[in-house]
Design a protein around this motif. Structure first.
Motif, short mmCIF file in Angstrom:
data_model
loop_
_atom_site.label_atom_id
_atom_site.label_comp_id
_atom_site.label_asym_id
_atom_site.label_seq_id
_atom_site.Cartn_x
_atom_site.Cartn_y
_atom_site.Cartn_z
N GLY A 22 0.82 -1.20 0.00
CA GLY A 22 0.00 0.00 0.00
C GLY A 22 0.85 1.25 0.00
N GLY A 23 0.29 2.33 -0.49
CA GLY A 23 1.01 3.60 -0.51
C GLY A 23 0.22 4.64 -1.28
N LEU A 24 0.94 5.63 -1.79
CA LEU A 24 0.35 6.71 -2.57
C LEU A 24 0.91 6.68 -3.98
CD1 LEU A 24 0.61 9.65 0.01
CD2 LEU A 24 -1.39 8.26 -0.52
N ASP A 25 0.06 6.99 -4.96
CA ASP A 25 0.53 7.06 -6.34
C ASP A 25 1.01 8.49 -6.64
OD1 ASP A 25 -1.78 8.54 -6.69
OD2 ASP A 25 -2.78 7.05 -7.92
N SER A 26 1.36 8.76 -7.88
CA SER A 26 1.92 10.07 -8.26
C SER A 26 0.90 11.19 -8.12
CB SER A 26 2.45 10.02 -9.69
OG SER A 26 1.40 9.66 -10.58
N GLU A 27 -0.40 10.88 -8.09
CA GLU A 27 -1.44 11.88 -7.91
C GLU A 27 -1.78 12.11 -6.44
OE1 GLU A 27 -4.74 10.47 -10.15
OE2 GLU A 27 -3.65 10.51 -12.05
N GLY A 28 -1.13 11.38 -5.54
CA GLY A 28 -1.40 11.51 -4.12
C GLY A 28 -2.58 10.70 -3.64
N LYS A 29 -3.10 9.83 -4.49
CA LYS A 29 -4.22 8.96 -4.11
C LYS A 29 -3.68 7.66 -3.53
CE LYS A 29 -7.67 10.53 -7.42
NZ LYS A 29 -8.63 10.09 -8.44
N GLY A 30 -4.43 7.13 -2.58
CA GLY A 30 -4.04 5.86 -1.98
C GLY A 30 -4.18 4.72 -2.97
N CYS A 31 -3.30 3.75 -2.84
CA CYS A 31 -3.37 2.58 -3.70
C CYS A 31 -2.95 1.35 -2.91
CB CYS A 31 -2.50 2.74 -4.95
SG CYS A 31 -0.78 3.10 -4.66
N ALA A 32 -3.54 0.24 -3.27
CA ALA A 32 -3.19 -1.05 -2.67
C ALA A 32 -3.00 -2.04 -3.80
CB ALA A 32 -4.29 -1.51 -1.73
N PHE A 33 -1.97 -2.83 -3.69
CA PHE A 33 -1.68 -3.87 -4.66
C PHE A 33 -1.71 -5.21 -3.95
CE2 PHE A 33 0.27 -0.07 -6.33
CZ PHE A 33 -0.06 -0.11 -7.67
N THR A 34 -2.39 -6.17 -4.53
CA THR A 34 -2.48 -7.50 -3.95
C THR A 34 -1.82 -8.50 -4.90
OG1 THR A 34 -4.00 -9.12 -2.99
CG2 THR A 34 -4.80 -7.91 -4.88
N TYR A 35 -1.14 -9.50 -4.32
CA TYR A 35 -0.30 -10.43 -5.09
C TYR A 35 -0.69 -11.87 -4.84
CZ TYR A 35 2.89 -6.49 -5.59
OH TYR A 35 3.44 -5.27 -5.89
N ASP A 36 -0.35 -12.72 -5.82
CA ASP A 36 -0.38 -14.15 -5.57
C ASP A 36 1.07 -14.60 -5.33
OD1 ASP A 36 0.84 -14.34 -8.06
OD2 ASP A 36 -0.78 -15.44 -9.01
N ALA A 37 1.27 -15.90 -5.16
CA ALA A 37 2.59 -16.41 -4.76
C ALA A 37 3.67 -16.20 -5.81
CB ALA A 37 2.50 -17.89 -4.41
N VAL A 38 3.30 -16.12 -7.09
CA VAL A 38 4.33 -16.03 -8.13
C VAL A 38 4.44 -14.63 -8.74
CG1 VAL A 38 4.30 -18.47 -8.69
CG2 VAL A 38 2.75 -16.93 -9.88
N GLY A 39 3.82 -13.64 -8.14
CA GLY A 39 4.05 -12.27 -8.56
C GLY A 39 2.98 -11.60 -9.38
N SER A 40 1.92 -12.29 -9.74
CA SER A 40 0.82 -11.61 -10.43
C SER A 40 0.17 -10.66 -9.45
CB SER A 40 -0.21 -12.62 -10.93
OG SER A 40 0.36 -13.44 -11.91
N TYR A 41 -0.14 -9.45 -9.91
CA TYR A 41 -0.70 -8.48 -8.99
C TYR A 41 -1.75 -7.62 -9.68
CZ TYR A 41 2.26 -4.78 -11.01
OH TYR A 41 2.85 -3.86 -11.85
N GLU A 42 -2.57 -6.97 -8.86
CA GLU A 42 -3.55 -6.04 -9.37
C GLU A 42 -3.71 -4.90 -8.36
OE1 GLU A 42 -7.74 -7.02 -9.56
OE2 GLU A 42 -7.42 -8.65 -8.14
#
Length: 135
Positions: free
Chosen positions: A29-49
């Motif tokens: 989790g963190g902030l993107d370049s626009e200052g909006k919050g973002c969360a990324f979720t992963y599986d075991a081999v690196g696929s993310y959204e």
């Protein structure tokens, strides 16, 4: 380094070990370049959204319905169009995290006994501990 760049770096790191994976199901989790919050979720081999919120681990099946109920608008067809995630203040977000983990800890034996919440904002870092159960 921006949060989306860190997300790609973590994906590359996990994918590098595809044949002998780490079996770590991460949430970044963190902030993107626009200052909006973002969360990324992963599986075991690196696929993310990129998502508005996420949970991983054994208690995630108990946490996600509560998060969906509290954060997600009921329909994407509502007019006027709104963000997919309800904005929360810092204190509301911390309280929601405590509630979700307390609920999961009562029903999942693998969820730990203590929660550590680290809040990072413009005034610095704040660390808070929350006891989940005493049995």
């Amino acid at each position: 380094m921006s949060c989306p760049a860190r997300a790609q770096l973590l994906s590359n790191t996990l994918y590098y070990k595809i044949f002998f994976p780490y079996y770590a199901f991460n949430v970044l989790g963190g902030l993107d370049s626009e200052g909006k919050g973002c969360a990324f979720t992963y599986d075991a081999v690196g696929s993310y959204e990129r998502t508005g919120y996420s949970a991983q681990g054994t208690g995630s099946t108990l946490m996600m319905p509560v998060l969906d109920n509290q954060l997600k608008y009921p329909s994407p067809l509502l007019l006027p169009a709104r963000d997919a995630v309800t904005p929360l203040s810092e204190s509301e977000a911390v309280d929601l995290v405590k509630d979700v983990f307390a609920s999961a800890a009562e029903r999942d034996i693998y969820t730990g006994d203590r929660l550590e919440i680290v809040v990072i904002n413009s005034s610095g870092t704040h660390r808070e501990y929350f006891e989940l159960r005493k049995d």
